[in-house]
Write an enzyme that holds these catalytic residues in place. Structure first.
Site, PDB file in Angstrom:
ATOM      1  CB  SER A   1      -0.243  -6.720  -5.581  1.00 42.47           C
ATOM      2  OG  SER A   1      -0.006  -7.053  -4.251  1.00 42.47           O
ATOM      3  CG  ASP A   2      -6.247  -9.746  -5.092  1.00 42.44           C
ATOM      4  OD1 ASP A   2      -6.356  -9.577  -3.760  1.00 42.44           O
ATOM      5  OD2 ASP A   2      -7.144 -10.216  -5.784  1.00 42.44           O
ATOM      6  CD1 TRP A   3      -3.771  -9.836   1.542  1.00 39.20           C
ATOM      7  CD2 TRP A   3      -4.271  -8.149   0.027  1.00 39.20           C
ATOM      8  NE1 TRP A   3      -3.996  -8.670   2.216  1.00 39.20           N
ATOM      9  CE2 TRP A   3      -4.095  -7.566   1.449  1.00 39.20           C
ATOM     10  CE3 TRP A   3      -4.524  -7.458  -1.013  1.00 39.20           C
ATOM     11  CZ2 TRP A   3      -4.331  -6.255   1.710  1.00 39.20           C
ATOM     12  CZ3 TRP A   3      -4.867  -6.226  -0.728  1.00 39.20           C
ATOM     13  CH2 TRP A   3      -4.645  -5.556   0.734  1.00 39.20           C
TER      14      TRP A   3
END
Length: 760
Positions: free
Chosen positions: A227-229
């Protein structure tokens, strides 16, 4: 350690398996000490490493070389340059023990206002995909993984964590997915990063269609998805969809949700095991490669590489003779960017640079005499009349005035979008005043995105450095004085004004949804379809020499569904200096298929030529090059008929046009019923004979009401009315005999359209 990953997973507890699906902290994966599974570190790095200092805070990064940002690297139109940039970043990553570099960033530049455009490559998916694949190959050749991002349709910063990018499947497939497809299929990245946003209401991280069906099923991706953060909404749903690793750590909260779902039977443990296997496969691959001795970190050497790359990324937008600067000319440098260049953007990709070169420093190092006046500061929009007067006077006394302009850091960054497309007012004002007194005014731009240039017709030359990395000052010096040849081309259209842009009325949306109403008409596709004037077109860029094309030819005048055709063209350097030309190949659909842009980039090649030298450039065309995504077929499709192969210098400078016929038995699904327009049936060679026979029998009755006013109806009007008329109209206009013939006609038409052919 067990011999296989399956055996390793079999020895793990449920809690250990769930834990491997989230980070240990902000930058590391979790370790399983008792089974000797190591922790792997990841780091931002689309154009240089932002690696956390040992014991430092999240934003306390080590010193590294800042290479040209994505906006500049893409302007090179050079896959070998991107491969070299990737190799160098990969070597630095190996030297500091990194496992995965979080990049490249390859989202499409839908609007010039997107705050993160400086990281992204292009408005065109072909260019973005080719460059991305080369960068990934470069990094991974050094034993370090990559994570192409942000998958997918993350084209704005405003409400990026919740907003839904709403578009048709065709738009998604043709514009926003192909760069990822090319990268996955050709470069096999270790990981892919999913984006924050939703697409058509579904979070990307929870989309099985994107993460499993397309990414893995259609494209063959065999790494793990992270995932993106902070992008995970529902961790269990995301895991089921195919999102393997959540970053950063959730403090164990989401690990427990996974454990609870498995124990409750709402998440099959086999799904969790599959995600764990994907993560382990990459972590253990990295650990095996990391056993080799690390290379020495040589930042001084890499800085020189950044300088060379930066020079090759610059785009000479305009030149009426002021460049290159000649020996003995008196030169004035104006603008704060001459002393404090802007060389990178703000946000997660921000690099702690090894050394930043300014143009003033570079001039001094080479013994050049320049008169510097700040004029305006580099970090804000500020106008002081006394400083303006000094700048104008210096320009008037000089032979050449170079104005170092651009966007301050505060104007574009990750986290927010620009509100307008203008330079600071102080800069526009001073450029106009200097141009009024100095015919040899050169504007040097430091910007991550297009800007409006109201003074363009008044200045002599414009050289765009984009965000050229920490060596940008030395790169700029070499270009100004002719020690290097400008060879960049625009990876995006520069419009005359913001109001001309394709999504002006829809960007960035209402905060909940962003409607992609422009569809596939992004960038030059939009401007060319509307025949709209632009400041500088996609693919545009000048040189200090000249090039001509000749002897363009196709290996055959017909392309078949499974065949290929080779395009060849000879490029000659007609000038007195060596230089690079970017040969661009576009395809135009001439079949009459609705909704296709006037032209689309399909191939490009950059060639270096000495004065008087020539070389032959070759491209290979396939059916995919002619195709668009057909939602009825659920696949790529090209209609049979005429196409044109366009070879030229930019999307608006096309000296070579070659006709090509496409032959295929493949057809779009065609369902015939009483509401099918007659025009559709007359255009399909399978049903046209049946319809023509019917019209010969009943056409007169259907096209004549018997009224005298019909004499005013032209043949073209009759043709168009017949084209739009549904079959059921035979009942109303064809009389009893035509109505009685309708059931038999439907049967004959359906017999001409066997189901097998429709799905070939």
């Amino acid at each position: 350690m067990p011999d296989t990953i399956a055996e390793l997973i079999a020895q793990m507890t449920l809690e250990e398996k769930a834990g491997l699906c989230s980070g240990a902290d902000f930058w590391h994966t979790k370790a399983v000490g008792r089974l000797n599974v190591p922790s792997m570190m990841v780091s931002d790095g689309p154009h240089g490493l932002r690696t956390q200092q040992e014991g430092g805070g999240v934003n306390d990064s080590i010193q590294a070389v800042c290479f040209p940002a994505g906006c500049a690297a893409a302007a090179s139109f050079d896959t070998e340059l991107l491969r070299r940039e990737g190799e160098t970043i990969g070597e630095e990553a190996r030297a500091v023990g990194l496992g995965v570099v979080l990049g490249p960033a390859i989202n499409i530049k839908r609007s010039p206002l997107c705050g993160r455009n400086f990281e992204y490559y292009s408005e065109d998916p072909c260019l973005a995909g080719e460059l991305s694949a080369a960068f990934v190959q470069g990094v991974q050749s050094r034993g370090v993984g990559t994570s192409p991002k942000h998958f997918a349709a993350n084209n704005q910063e405003y409400r990026r964590m919740t907003s839904s990018s709403n578009m048709t499947e065709r738009t998604l497939r043709e514009i926003y997915l192909p760069a990822f497809e090319k990268t996955v299929k050709e470069a096999r990245p270790w990981t892919v990063m999913s984006s924050y946003n939703r697409i058509n209401g579904t979070y990307v991280g929870e989309s099985r269609t994107l993460l499993t069906d397309i990414l893995r099923g259609e494209w063959g991706f065999d790494g793990f998805v992270m995932s993106d953060w902070g992008a995970v909404s529902d961790r269990v749903a995301a895991l089921a969809a195919g999102l393997d690793l959540e970053m950063p750590a959730s403090g164990g909260v989401n690990d427990q949700k996974i454990v609870a779902a498995v124990r409750a039977g709402t998440l099959p443990e086999a799904v969790l095991d599959k995600a764990v296997a994907r993560v382990l496969n990459i972590v253990l691959r990295w650990a095996d490669l990391a056993r080799a001795p690390r290379p020495a970190l040589d930042l001084a050497r890499d800085h020189e590489t950044a300088i060379r790359l930066g020079a090759q990324c610059a785009v000479l937008l305009q030149n009426r003779g002021a460049l290159p600067i000649q020996p003995g000319q008196k030169v004035a440098y104006i603008g704060g960017f001459a002393a404090t260049p802007r060389y990178q953007g703000g946000g997660s990709s921000h690099v702690n640079p090894y050394r930043v070169d300014s143009a003033l420093d570079a001039a001094a190092a080479r013994g050049r005499t320049v008169n510097y006046v700040e004029g305006f500061p580099a970090d804000r929009d500020q106008r002081e009349e006394a400083e303006f007067l000094k700048a104008v006077e210096a320009a008037e006394r000089a032979d050449v005035a170079v104005i170092f302009a651009g966007l301050p850091d505060s104007f574009e960054s990750e986290g927010y979008d620009r509100k307008h497309m203008r330079l600071p007012d102080s800069q526009n004002n001073l450029i106009a005043r200097v141009a009024a007194v100095q015919k040899n005014t050169v504007v040097m731009l430091h910007t991550g995105s297009p800007v409006e240039c109201p003074w363009a017709d008044e200045v002599n030359a414009v050289l765009c450095m984009y965000l050229g990395g920490e060596g940008v000052g030395t790169s700029a010096d070499a270009l100004l004085y002719g020690d290097a040849e400008p060879s960049g081309r625009l990876p995006e259209t520069w419009p005359l004004r913001l109001e001309d842009t394709p999504c002006y009325l829809d960007f960035p949306g209402d905060g909940h949804t962003a409607e992609y109403r422009e569809g596939v008409y992004v960038g030059y596709r939009w401007y060319d379809a509307r025949r709209m004037a632009v400041r500088w077109p996609f693919g545009h860029g000048l040189s200090y020499t000249g090039f001509v094309y000749k002897a363009a030819a196709l290996s055959a005048d017909t392309l078949t569904q499974d065949g290929t055709v080779t395009v060849t063209v000879t490029v000659r350097n007609t000038g007195a200096r060596p230089g690079s030309e970017v040969v661009q190949l576009y395809i135009a659909d001439e079949t009459g298929t609705a909704g296709r842009p006037p032209k689309e980039l399909r191939h490009f090649a950059k060639v270096w030529l000495e004065p008087g030298a020539e070389t032959q450039v070759r491209f290979t065309l396939t059916a995919r090059d002619l195709s668009y995504y057909d939602e009825k077929l659920g696949d790529w499709y090209a209609a049979p008929g005429a196409y044109t192969v366009l070879v030229g210098h930019s999307s608006r400078n096309i000296p070579t046009r070659l006709p090509l016929q496409f032959v295929t038995d493949r057809r779009r699904p065609f369902t015939v019923d009483e509401n099918t327009p007659m025009g559709d049936l007359l255009q399909d060679e399978r049903t046209a004979p049946v319809m023509q026979a019917v019209l010969q029998r009943f056409g007169g009755a259907m096209g004549d009401n018997g009224g005298g006013e019909n004499a005013a109806i032209t043949a073209e009007a009759s043709r168009q009315m017949m084209d739009a008329m549904p079959l059921r109209a035979m009942t109303s206009f064809g009389g009893a005999q035509a109505a009685a013939a309708l059931p038999g006609l439907l049967a004959a038409l359906r017999a001409a359209l066997p189901e097998k052919k429709d799905r070939e």
